[in-house]
Design an enzyme around this catalytic site. Structure first.
Site, PDB file in Angstrom:
ATOM      1  N   THR A  94       0.874  -1.183   0.000  1.00  0.00           N
ATOM      2  CA  THR A  94       0.000   0.000   0.000  1.00  0.00           C
ATOM      3  C   THR A  94       0.908   1.229   0.000  1.00  0.00           C
ATOM      4  OG1 THR A  94      -1.690  -1.198   1.219  1.00  0.00           O
ATOM      5  CG2 THR A  94      -1.880   1.194   1.174  1.00  0.00           C
ATOM      6  N   LYS A 169      -7.778   0.612  -2.409  1.00  0.00           N
ATOM      7  CA  LYS A 169      -7.212   0.228  -1.103  1.00  0.00           C
ATOM      8  C   LYS A 169      -7.219   1.402  -0.123  1.00  0.00           C
ATOM      9  CE  LYS A 169      -5.033  -1.739   2.218  1.00  0.00           C
ATOM     10  NZ  LYS A 169      -3.910  -2.601   2.377  1.00  0.00           N
ATOM     11  N   LYS A 237      -0.094   5.482   8.308  1.00  0.00           N
ATOM     12  CA  LYS A 237       0.483   5.700   6.969  1.00  0.00           C
ATOM     13  C   LYS A 237      -0.620   5.803   5.916  1.00  0.00           C
ATOM     14  CE  LYS A 237       1.702   2.058   4.822  1.00  0.00           C
ATOM     15  NZ  LYS A 237       1.485   1.361   3.559  1.00  0.00           N
TER      16      LYS A 237
END
Length: 281
Positions: A94, A169, A237
């Site tokens: 990711t 995502k 993150k």
């Protein structure tokens, strides 16, 4: 269809069980991890490479599963110096949409193919091969990858060209970050009102507010133990990536502040639902 030679770079909490599923399926597999001890249990059935160029040379389809932009760029910097014509790269990390665009563009210049294929699900679905794979790339590349992706996940959702996998995502993880903070606050509130956690979680899970996300975190909340299936730092993150990609909503400010403060207070290595310990303070 002829089986291709598979390479897998990155044997962390997610990458290790995913690579194991490819090995169990009997595909010719080469693996690489920066710290070699994580590759130890692949020695019997697979090829353990000590250098990235060795793995790339041995493989026609190469999976990467790494922590963040920095780690992914460092690996692809090495890869892009090599002759990679005709090879297919599947990045399941990711990372930022910008980094994905750079890497897919650079791979195409070198006459290689690239799919961004991040996953929904944490360590247990990774081990069980029941992840949801969210993919961006060309149809022909997805078709080529399918026999291998099917061993990693229960569903492959192809959303469009390169970058669409990452977009999907970041969107799902944005939602999850809100669910987990909301769940943690609700449990702390019901604690305050004298309701047993197990009772409250049963009500949540059996009602319209319950979901796979609440059910999977229930044992951690009852036992008050937060071994990371998906670390809080990784969620932070992803929230920051989502904000940078345009998630400028009232909740995004609150979420980024809460998860950032939890990280600053030393809770970053706990599971994401360990946010409850920060909120308790």
């Amino acid at each position: 269809m002829e089986t291709e030679k598979i390479g897998f770079i990155g044997l962390g909490n997610m990458g290790h069980p995913m690579a194991k599923n490819l090995e169990k399926a009997g595909f010719p597999l080469s693996v690489y991890n920066r710290s070699l001890e994580k590759a130890e249990d692949f020695k019997e059935k697979s090829t353990v490479c000590t250098q990235i160029p060795e793995l790339v040379k041995n493989s026609s389809i190469i999976f990467t599963m790494l922590t963040d932009d920095h780690a992914v760029k460092a690996v692809y910097e090495e890869i892009l110096k090599l002759d990679i014509s005709g090879k297919l790269f599947i990045d399941m990390s990711t990372i930022s949409p910008m980094a994905t665009a750079e890497l897919s563009g650079a791979a195409k210049i070198k006459e290689a193919s690239f799919i961004d294929a991040p996953v929904a699900g944490s360590t247990v679905p990774a081990a069980e091969g029941t992840l949801i794979i969210i993919a961006g790339g060309e149809e022909k590349d997805i078709e080529r990858a399918m026999p291998y992706l099917e061993k990693l996940g229960k569903a492959v959702k192809h959303l469009g060209g390169n970058g669409k996998g990452i977009a999907g995502k970041l969107s799902i993880n944005y939602f999850l970050s809100a669910i987990y903070q909301g769940l943690a606050e609700t449990i702390l509130f019901s604690d305050k009102l004298g309701i047993e956690r197990a009772d409250m979680l049963e009500i949540i899970n059996e009602s319209a507010s319950g979901s796979g996300a609440t059910k999977v975190k229930t044992p951690m909340l009852i036992l008050n133990q937060y071994e990371p299936a998906f670390a809080l730092d990784l969620m932070l993150k992803d929230i920051l990536l989502a904000r940078n990609a345009g998630a400028g909503f009232p909740l995004s400010k609150v979420l980024s502040e809460t998860y950032q403060s939890a990280h600053d207070e030393g809770f970053g290595k706990d599971d994401v639902i360990g946010i409850i310990n920060y909120l308790k303070k």
